[in-house]
Write a protein that holds these residues in place. Structure first.
Motif, PDB file in Angstrom:
ATOM      1  N   ILE A  16       0.992  -1.101   0.101  1.00  9.03           N
ATOM      2  CA  ILE A  16       0.036   0.068  -0.219  1.00  9.03           C
ATOM      3  C   ILE A  16       0.751   1.227   0.139  1.00  9.03           C
ATOM      4  O   ILE A  16       1.936   1.104   0.751  1.00  9.03           O
ATOM      5  CB  ILE A  16      -0.932  -0.087   1.319  1.00  9.03           C
ATOM      6  CG1 ILE A  16      -1.750  -1.170   1.229  1.00  9.03           C
ATOM      7  CG2 ILE A  16      -1.757   1.260   1.075  1.00  9.03           C
ATOM      8  CD1 ILE A  16      -2.669  -1.416   2.477  1.00  9.03           C
ATOM      9  N   ILE A  17       0.750   2.085  -0.788  1.00  8.38           N
ATOM     10  CA  ILE A  17       1.445   3.370  -1.017  1.00  8.38           C
ATOM     11  C   ILE A  17       0.401   4.657  -0.653  1.00  8.38           C
ATOM     12  O   ILE A  17      -0.510   4.682  -1.365  1.00  8.38           O
ATOM     13  CB  ILE A  17       2.005   3.618  -2.369  1.00  8.38           C
ATOM     14  CG1 ILE A  17       2.944   2.677  -2.776  1.00  8.38           C
ATOM     15  CG2 ILE A  17       2.866   4.864  -2.555  1.00  8.38           C
ATOM     16  CD1 ILE A  17       3.425   2.615  -4.084  1.00  8.38           C
ATOM     17  N   LEU A  18       0.691   5.359   0.155  1.00  2.46           N
ATOM     18  CA  LEU A  18       0.197   6.679   0.712  1.00  2.46           C
ATOM     19  C   LEU A  18       0.874   7.852   0.420  1.00  2.46           C
ATOM     20  O   LEU A  18       1.972   7.673   0.917  1.00  2.46           O
ATOM     21  CB  LEU A  18      -0.419   6.655   2.224  1.00  2.46           C
ATOM     22  CG  LEU A  18      -1.480   5.577   2.595  1.00  2.46           C
ATOM     23  CD1 LEU A  18      -1.685   5.223   3.591  1.00  2.46           C
ATOM     24  CD2 LEU A  18      -2.721   5.844   1.850  1.00  2.46           C
ATOM     25  N   SER A  19       0.552   8.995  -0.060  1.00  2.01           N
ATOM     26  CA  SER A  19       1.056  10.021  -0.257  1.00  2.01           C
ATOM     27  C   SER A  19       1.006  11.032   1.077  1.00  2.01           C
ATOM     28  O   SER A  19       0.166  10.746   1.924  1.00  2.01           O
ATOM     29  CB  SER A  19       0.639  11.067  -1.572  1.00  2.01           C
ATOM     30  OG  SER A  19      -0.668  11.283  -1.252  1.00  2.01           O
ATOM     31  N   GLN A  20       1.786  12.081   1.112  1.00  2.00           N
ATOM     32  CA  GLN A  20       1.727  12.945   2.055  1.00  2.00           C
ATOM     33  C   GLN A  20       0.363  13.654   2.149  1.00  2.00           C
ATOM     34  O   GLN A  20      -0.124  13.848   3.325  1.00  2.00           O
ATOM     35  CB  GLN A  20       2.854  14.009   2.097  1.00  2.00           C
ATOM     36  CG  GLN A  20       2.688  15.228   2.932  1.00  2.00           C
ATOM     37  CD  GLN A  20       2.888  14.985   4.311  1.00  2.00           C
ATOM     38  OE1 GLN A  20       2.337  15.346   5.293  1.00  2.00           O
ATOM     39  NE2 GLN A  20       3.717  14.236   4.594  1.00  2.00           N
ATOM     40  N   GLY A  21      -0.353  14.059   1.044  1.00  2.00           N
ATOM     41  CA  GLY A  21      -1.491  14.537   1.111  1.00  2.00           C
ATOM     42  C   GLY A  21      -2.623  13.552   1.841  1.00  2.00           C
ATOM     43  O   GLY A  21      -3.445  13.706   2.307  1.00  2.00           O
ATOM     44  N   ALA A  22      -2.604  12.323   1.341  1.00  2.00           N
ATOM     45  CA  ALA A  22      -3.209  11.185   1.912  1.00  2.00           C
ATOM     46  C   ALA A  22      -3.352  11.111   3.512  1.00  2.00           C
ATOM     47  O   ALA A  22      -4.278  11.155   4.380  1.00  2.00           O
ATOM     48  CB  ALA A  22      -2.980  10.067   1.349  1.00  2.00           C
ATOM     49  N   MET A  23      -2.049  11.120   3.888  1.00  4.77           N
ATOM     50  CA  MET A  23      -1.599  10.853   5.283  1.00  4.77           C
ATOM     51  C   MET A  23      -2.099  12.036   6.284  1.00  4.77           C
ATOM     52  O   MET A  23      -2.806  11.984   7.159  1.00  4.77           O
ATOM     53  CB  MET A  23      -0.361  10.704   5.557  1.00  4.77           C
ATOM     54  CG  MET A  23       0.292   9.493   4.943  1.00  4.77           C
ATOM     55  SD  MET A  23      -0.306   7.853   6.259  1.00  4.77           S
ATOM     56  CE  MET A  23       0.874   7.989   7.419  1.00  4.77           C
ATOM     57  N   SER A  24      -2.010  13.282   5.648  1.00  4.13           N
ATOM     58  CA  SER A  24      -2.302  14.470   6.479  1.00  4.13           C
ATOM     59  C   SER A  24      -3.657  14.717   6.241  1.00  4.13           C
ATOM     60  O   SER A  24      -4.267  15.168   7.623  1.00  4.13           O
ATOM     61  CB  SER A  24      -1.551  15.750   5.962  1.00  4.13           C
ATOM     62  OG  SER A  24      -2.148  16.062   4.339  1.00  4.13           O
ATOM     63  N   SER A  25      -4.518  14.280   5.421  1.00  2.67           N
ATOM     64  CA  SER A  25      -5.806  14.146   5.242  1.00  2.67           C
ATOM     65  C   SER A  25      -6.496  13.117   6.512  1.00  2.67           C
ATOM     66  O   SER A  25      -7.615  13.677   7.187  1.00  2.67           O
ATOM     67  CB  SER A  25      -6.503  13.654   3.953  1.00  2.67           C
ATOM     68  OG  SER A  25      -6.050  14.809   2.809  1.00  2.67           O
TER      69      SER A  25
END
Length: 505
Positions: free
Chosen positions: A293-302
């Motif tokens: 699974i890959i999560l971007s900084q944008g996804a993690m902060s959201s």
């Protein structure tokens, strides 16, 4: 007395006080009627018709309905079944239109340059029952490994001297299950069966009862695994808040770094990206955890910063949810982050020799392999891909495992290539049943091969079973392995056609 023809004539509605046109007498009015209307008058009449006629009323009704639908869509919760169903079908239609994607970005200049060492953190999820895998995961890293930051999460904590070993560097193993239960407080009571099982398991570890702990890990490990996902990501974000990308992998998942890097460099990490191998129905499409699974900084902060309520609910649901990867997807959806399925075909849920090479991914890079639970299998994968320095395509797996691609033989004519390519005591179809079509009573291997070729794009490989006379026609092909009593081969004609597309780009 004035003649009637001399009376003034007014065109309009006197009751409303509207006067459009006035004539001095009826003769002028009749004369005007006999004249053809000017273009300006025609346009005015058309506009009045559009505004007040049947078409105008229809337009207004459609505008009102469209406004209502847009407003309703905006007001629907992110996890509403209507929103999810519509989104699923739209994405399915888009996939149908682009059933053979070609990743032109793969060899293009990076749109968002990324350094795997400084911009990513790899979160390795393990457990007490699979603890021997952690060291094997790090041992499989090649000398050209670019990863620098790692976080190991589990259902137990490593004791001094028992940390994971990354080529001589000890790495702590963090117990994120305890973190989940601590965040729940009184909600994590002994009345919950999952909590009770975990506490009994944790007590066995604490008291040094290794045999009992191993037995409990074997019987309850899958349930406890669901408690790791959300807390593991929270811990990762607290320790590495400024990373562009967060990679969550199991301890039996292998990452192909030369394929991963151009993908990340193609995407803006500030956008909320959630990537992985898509599974599940329209209600919850989620990235299969084993495939990575890959999560971007944008996804993690959201998720972590903007939606603490969704995170809190996820902790509660982890006490009953069967699959942690599905729980993660549901939580992300509530935060407005959906799985991006455009890149799902880049992730594999199988080990390399069983990776299903389909026509829709023949020219695409492969980022992960899964199912390498035995340390020797992980070591084998690490050794096989140790010298890979450029993006690895699905079709390249044949080369890595030392198998020449028969469709590449320049001496083969089109007619010769249209004949079945046979390998004795091998299986390139990968089983039977399900998506693999089965034809009974086929007397010869060559006949089975011809049936595959006759199916065109629907058959990538075939396998004939000598004992049962069964012919398996598969929509994919695999590198496969030795199996006595079988004859198998790829659809060479189709493979060559697909490879020409790869070479074009």
């Amino acid at each position: 007395m004035q003649h009637p023809s001399q009376h003034p004539v007014v065109i309009g509605d006197p009751d409303l006080g509207v006067k459009i046109m006035e004539f001095e007498n009826e003769d002028d009015f009749l004369l005007q009627q006999r004249r053809s209307p000017t273009p300006r008058q025609r346009m005015r009449a058309l506009l009045r018709q559009m505004r007040y006629g049947p078409l105008g009323r229809l337009r207004n009704a459609l505008f009102f309905l469209g406004t209502l639908l847009i407003f309703g869509w905006i007001m629907l919760p992110y996890d509403n079944v209507v929103r999810l169903g519509l989104r699923f079908n739209v994405k399915k239609f888009q996939h149908y239109l682009n059933s053979h994607p070609v990743e032109k970005w793969l060899f293009a200049p990076p749109a968002y340059p990324v350094d795997l060492g400084t911009d990513t953190v790899v979160i390795v999820k393990t457990g007490y029952g699979t603890r021997i895998r952690a060291n094997a995961w790090f041992e499989a890293l090649s000398a050209s490994n670019e990863f620098r930051d790692f976080l190991i999460i589990a259902d137990y904590a490593s004791k001094p001297g028992q940390e994971a070993n990354n080529h001589g560097t000890p790495l702590l193993i963090h117990n994120v299950v305890n973190q989940t239960l601590s965040s729940l407080g009184p909600a994590a009571s002994l009345s919950n069966s999952r909590v009770a099982k975990y506490l009994r398991f944790a007590e066995a570890i604490e008291n040094g009862k290794q045999e009992e702990a191993d037995q409990l890990a074997k019987s309850t490990g899958w349930e406890i695994d669901a408690l790791k996902f959300i807390s593991g990501l929270e811990l990762a974000y607290s320790k590495f808040p400024n990373k562009k990308w967060y990679l969550l992998v199991d301890d039996d998942t292998y990452l192909v770094q030369p394929s991963l890097k151009p993908l990340l460099a193609h995407l803006d990490s500030e956008v909320p990206y959630y990537l992985g191998n898509a599974v599940g129905d329209f209600r919850v499409r989620f990235a299969h955890g084993g495939s990575g699974i890959i999560l971007s900084q944008g996804a993690m902060s959201s998720l972590i910063l903007d939606n603490p309520h969704a995170v809190r609910n996820a902790h509660l649901e982890s006490l009953s949810e069967t699959w942690g990867d599905r729980l993660l997807a549901r939580t992300l959806i509530r935060a407005g982050v959906y799985l991006d399925e455009e890149y799902s075909h880049l992730f594999s849920g199988e080990p390399p020799w069983w990776a299903k090479i389909r026509p829709d991914r023949f020219c695409s890079p492969i980022i992960t392999f899964h199912g390498l639970g035995q340390p020797e299998k992980m070591h084998q994968a690490g050794e096989s891909f140790r010298n890979v320095s450029k993006p690895l395509l699905w079709s390249d797996i044949w080369d890595v495992y030392g198998m020449s691609r028969p469709w590449r033989q320049s001496t083969l004519t089109e007619d010769e290539l249209a004949k079945p390519i046979e390998y004795a005591n091998w299986d390139h179809a990968g089983g039977s049943g399900g998506e693999v079509a089965v034809v009974e009573g086929v007397e010869k291997a060559e006949e089975c091969g011809r049936k595959c070729y006759e199916r065109g794009n629907e058959c990538m490989a075939w396998t004939w079973e000598k004992e049962t006379r069964r012919c398996n026609l598969s929509p994919w092909m695999i590198v496969g392995e030795r199996v006595e009593g079988k004859v198998s081969g790829p659809n060479g004609k189709l493979a060559r056609e697909l490879e020409m597309v790869c070479l074009k780009y």
